[in-house]
Design a protein around this motif. Structure first.
Motif, PDB file in Angstrom:
ATOM      1  N   VAL A 211       0.856  -1.184   0.000  1.00  0.00           N
ATOM      2  CA  VAL A 211       0.000   0.000   0.000  1.00  0.00           C
ATOM      3  C   VAL A 211       0.891   1.232   0.000  1.00  0.00           C
ATOM      4  N   GLU A 212       0.663   2.122  -0.946  1.00  0.00           N
ATOM      5  CA  GLU A 212       1.439   3.351  -1.056  1.00  0.00           C
ATOM      6  C   GLU A 212       0.544   4.495  -0.577  1.00  0.00           C
ATOM      7  N   SER A 213       1.011   5.256   0.402  1.00  0.00           N
ATOM      8  CA  SER A 213       0.172   6.310   0.982  1.00  0.00           C
ATOM      9  C   SER A 213       0.911   7.628   1.112  1.00  0.00           C
ATOM     10  N   LEU A 214       0.135   8.712   1.077  1.00  0.00           N
ATOM     11  CA  LEU A 214       0.599  10.037   1.443  1.00  0.00           C
ATOM     12  C   LEU A 214       0.051  10.312   2.838  1.00  0.00           C
ATOM     13  N   VAL A 215       0.897  10.785   3.740  1.00  0.00           N
ATOM     14  CA  VAL A 215       0.454  11.080   5.099  1.00  0.00           C
ATOM     15  C   VAL A 215       0.561  12.580   5.330  1.00  0.00           C
ATOM     16  N   ILE A 271       5.590  10.029   2.808  1.00  0.00           N
ATOM     17  CA  ILE A 271       5.090   8.911   2.004  1.00  0.00           C
ATOM     18  C   ILE A 271       5.474   7.606   2.674  1.00  0.00           C
ATOM     19  N   THR A 272       4.553   6.648   2.662  1.00  0.00           N
ATOM     20  CA  THR A 272       4.820   5.335   3.255  1.00  0.00           C
ATOM     21  C   THR A 272       4.602   4.234   2.237  1.00  0.00           C
ATOM     22  N   HIS A 273       5.302   3.134   2.469  1.00  0.00           N
ATOM     23  CA  HIS A 273       5.233   1.936   1.617  1.00  0.00           C
ATOM     24  C   HIS A 273       5.076   0.757   2.573  1.00  0.00           C
ATOM     25  N   ILE A 286       3.354  -7.022   7.145  1.00  0.00           N
ATOM     26  CA  ILE A 286       4.718  -7.544   7.041  1.00  0.00           C
ATOM     27  C   ILE A 286       5.683  -6.485   7.576  1.00  0.00           C
ATOM     28  N   GLU A 287       5.597  -5.268   7.017  1.00  0.00           N
ATOM     29  CA  GLU A 287       6.387  -4.159   7.548  1.00  0.00           C
ATOM     30  C   GLU A 287       5.896  -2.849   6.974  1.00  0.00           C
ATOM     31  N   VAL A 288       6.136  -1.784   7.729  1.00  0.00           N
ATOM     32  CA  VAL A 288       5.820  -0.425   7.297  1.00  0.00           C
ATOM     33  C   VAL A 288       7.135   0.290   7.030  1.00  0.00           C
ATOM     34  N   ASN A 289       7.262   0.898   5.857  1.00  0.00           N
ATOM     35  CA  ASN A 289       8.461   1.649   5.484  1.00  0.00           C
ATOM     36  C   ASN A 289       8.115   3.128   5.387  1.00  0.00           C
ATOM     37  N   GLY A 290       8.952   3.967   5.959  1.00  0.00           N
ATOM     38  CA  GLY A 290       8.660   5.393   6.014  1.00  0.00           C
ATOM     39  C   GLY A 290       9.251   6.185   4.882  1.00  0.00           C
ATOM     40  N   ARG A 291       9.169   5.639   3.688  1.00  0.00           N
ATOM     41  CA  ARG A 291       9.685   6.343   2.506  1.00  0.00           C
ATOM     42  C   ARG A 291       9.033   5.715   1.277  1.00  0.00           C
TER      43      ARG A 291
END
Length: 446
Positions: A211-215, A271-273, A286-291
């Motif tokens: 999931v690709e998000s803008l925060v 942005i998160t991945h 599985i994991e949250v990436n902060g970029r």
């Protein structure tokens, strides 16, 4: 300079999901980019040399965190960000020193430390996943007893599935840990294995999505849900498929979990991945990436026209952003990227000319490959072992699945050196697609 009145944006640069040329293109007319980078870092030196005449590059080689922060403060930045997993903590420190938006130090720690992240998600009630830190092979048996077999062994601080594998016994865990830790002290985690449910995506697709998000001000906005082709063992990603092959109800469930995880980790800006496993018990983190994720900006822009790199710059500068139009994520085509990741086992790669045939497959738009002069096919390198990428689209997921099957068949001939006579090769009857086989070695793939 004509652009000197533009606000200064610091980009702490290292290997990651957006290169300097791509960043400068997105920054045109928006801001003045100043790259902070180690001049002798082989992962970024060649890239930065390409933009030396177009952007300011500040060398931070040998500087400690406090020194980098003081240097950054003197540059009077309007914002700071990084596209590199390996620079999130330093960028958080710079942002705090300069008083500009980015992840807090605590959030950056949770985003780059797999054990801390699992603990934070559990304490917030989002998801409890067995996870034990370990370093020495003698700790393997006790760790596996706590987590249960099978389990996933991976570096505590890493990306790209480097040194990541499944272990099924204490002896295997001990042996793998000894192998991975050889040559230096490294921290690892042993995590509960999340079994996948193939029925969630259907045959021919991996059992996870991203999931690709803008925060913005702590509120995540979904930009895309990417599906995945099957992994190459043990856990090496092979690309993205947009839109993901999941029904709307499941997509909504995935987004609810992802947004809960983003909030639990205290992500306020950027942005998160986030990778989400589709299990028999429902979606699991599985994991949250902060970029920005690797290759994500390319496929989102190709599918929707939306520029996630530009969005990341605007977020860093505190400017308003719009999300991609959801209607453009779904349409009459399915867009894909496929990474050419060598299979496990001894290989005898054939001549690069065998890769030309990939471009003849209908639906393939571009084949961008660089077979190395000296092969490194060790699965421990994760996705960094990829030798290139295939780009294209298909009418729907069924057609794309058939295309990827044919693509893998032809790749097998290359990996194992099977030189099929040209006359025996099937042809599509369409003009030959653009195939790029550059001479220089390919940079690491994320």
């Amino acid at each position: 300079m004509a652009h000197s009145a533009l606000p200064a944006l610091l980009v702490v640069h290292d290997r990651g999901s957006a290169g300097p040329l791509r960043i400068l293109s997105a920054a045109r007319g928006l801001c003045r980019v100043i790259f902070l980078s180690e001049a002798e870092n082989p992962a970024s030196a060649a890239e930065l040399a390409q933009v030396a005449g177009h952007a300011e590059v500040v060398d931070i080689t040998g500087l400690g965190e406090a020194e980098v922060c003081r240097l950054a403060g003197r540059l009077d930045p309007a914002g700071v960000l990084t596209f590199s997993e390996y620079r999130l903590r330093l960028t958080a420190a710079v942002a705090a020193h300069c008083g500009v938006p980015f992840h807090s130090r605590a959030t950056a720690e949770a985003l780059t430390d797999k054990y801390v992240q699992r603990r934070a998600l559990g304490e917030a009630g989002v998801q409890r996943t067995g996870c034990v830190p370990l370093r020495h092979p003698d700790e393997a048996a006790a760790a596996l007893a706590r987590v249960g077999a099978p389990a996933v062994l991976k570096p505590r601080h890493s990306a790209g599935s480097v040194d990541t594998c499944l272990v099924t016994s204490a002896d295997e865990c001990r042996a793998r840990l000894a192998e991975f830790a050889e040559g230096g002290n490294r921290d690892f985690v042993l995590e509960e294995f999340l079994p996948g449910d193939p029925a969630r995506t259907g045959p021919g697709w991996a059992d996870y999505v991203s999931v690709e998000s803008l925060v913005v001000d702590g509120e995540p906005q979904t930009a895309a849900i990417n599906g995945k082709p099957p992994l190459v063992p043990p856990f090496r990603e092979t690309g993205h498929v947009l839109p993901a092959p999941v029904p709307p109800a499941l997509a909504a469930e995935i987004v609810r979990l992802e947004q809960a995880a983003v909030r639990a980790l205290g992500i306020r800006h950027g942005i998160t991945h986030t990778e989400v496993k589709l299990t028999p018990d429902g979606p699991r983190i599985i994991e949250v990436n902060g970029r920005l994720g690797g290759f994500v900006a390319e496929i989102v822009q190709r599918r929707t026209g939306y520029d996630m790199v530009a969005a990341a710059l605007r977020l860093a500068l505190g400017l308003p952003v719009t999300s991609p139009d959801p209607a453009r994520l779904y349409g009459d085509r399915v867009t894909f990227q496929y990474l050419l990741v060598p299979p496990v086992g001894p290989l005898r790669p054939g001549p690069p000319a065998l890769l030309d045939d990939l471009g003849e497959l209908p639906g393939v738009d571009l084949v961008d490959v660089s077979p190395p002069a000296h092969w490194h096919t060790d699965w421990r390198r994760g996705t960094t072992g990829a030798i290139g990428t295939v780009y294209g689209s298909a009418a729907d997921h069924t057609e794309l699945r058939a295309l990827l099957d044919r693509l893998r068949e032809r790749l097998d001939r290359f990996w194992h050196g099977t030189d099929v006579p040209q006359a025996a090769m099937p042809h599509s009857g369409v003009p030959h697609t653009d195939v790029r086989i550059p001479t220089p070695p390919r940079p690491s793939v994320r």
